[in-house]
Enzyme design. Sequence first.
Site, PDB file in Angstrom:
ATOM      1  N   HIS A  19      -7.579  -8.219  -7.171  1.00 19.22           N
ATOM      2  CA  HIS A  19      -7.481  -6.939  -6.459  1.00 19.22           C
ATOM      3  C   HIS A  19      -6.796  -7.107  -5.098  1.00 19.22           C
ATOM      4  CE1 HIS A  19      -8.475  -2.828  -7.004  1.00 19.22           C
ATOM      5  NE2 HIS A  19      -9.577  -2.748  -6.285  1.00 19.22           N
ATOM      6  N   ASN A  70     -11.437   1.137  -0.644  1.00 23.35           N
ATOM      7  CA  ASN A  70     -11.654   2.586  -0.818  1.00 23.35           C
ATOM      8  C   ASN A  70     -11.227   3.410   0.380  1.00 23.35           C
ATOM      9  OD1 ASN A  70     -12.799   1.684  -3.168  1.00 23.35           O
ATOM     10  ND2 ASN A  70     -14.800   2.603  -2.830  1.00 23.35           N
ATOM     11  N   ASP A  95      -2.263  -4.122  -6.910  1.00 24.90           N
ATOM     12  CA  ASP A  95      -2.466  -4.586  -8.276  1.00 24.90           C
ATOM     13  C   ASP A  95      -2.420  -3.419  -9.245  1.00 24.90           C
ATOM     14  OD1 ASP A  95      -4.986  -3.961  -6.792  1.00 24.90           O
ATOM     15  OD2 ASP A  95      -5.893  -4.168  -8.782  1.00 24.90           O
ATOM     16  N   ASN A 116      -8.590   3.017  -6.416  1.00 27.21           N
ATOM     17  CA  ASN A 116      -9.218   3.643  -5.251  1.00 27.21           C
ATOM     18  C   ASN A 116      -8.406   3.474  -3.975  1.00 27.21           C
ATOM     19  OD1 ASN A 116     -11.428   4.669  -6.659  1.00 27.21           O
ATOM     20  ND2 ASN A 116     -12.617   2.798  -6.398  1.00 27.21           N
TER      21      ASN A 116
END
Length: 205
Positions: A19, A70, A95, A116
């Site tokens: 991520h 987020n 990603d 997100n």
Amino acid sequence: MLIIAGLGNPGPKYQNNRHNIGFMAVDAIADEWNFGPERAIFQAKVRAGEIPTPNGPVKALAIKPQTYMNESGRAVGEAMRFYKSTPADIVAFYDELDLAEGRFRMKTGGGAAGHNGVRSLMAHVGPDFRRARMGIGHPGQRELVMPYVLGDFYKVELTWRDPLLRACAEALPFAAAGDDERYQAEVMRLAPSPKADPRKASRDD
């Protein structure tokens, strides 16, 4: 000001996660083009520098939001407003589950596709920023997605990840000049993606 935003999570716990490949790309770019020292501003870690292009150097800011994935858009939005930039001046590296490992696609605008960090960017700067989508493949089952993206890259994956990071950095003058199509082509020329793993579901759009 060209804002080169990497999406990821701060801290050593996350630094090698799939991520966090956006953070890795931004670091590779800042190192390749000898950006200045890292400093804390805009709720982010940033490095400033210039990218050479045929039309002259382009001032650029490499930014890694420290607000967790987020809330990535808060930092990028602050930087955009400070420099009076537009969404077209933002290139976000992140990603992409829906691209096979090592694939790379540039795109402007669109939805969040469940990401997100992208959703947060859309909320703070609008949808029309430029997206540098770095394929990490899909684990194949929905319930495996979270542990997969928050897991570290395996050693075997570094054979495509590290060349992709270098290519994103070396080819950046094309993106800095505004030619995203040429940038995408050059990244894939420098770092051809491996054959897709048939066990992993992925698509190219």
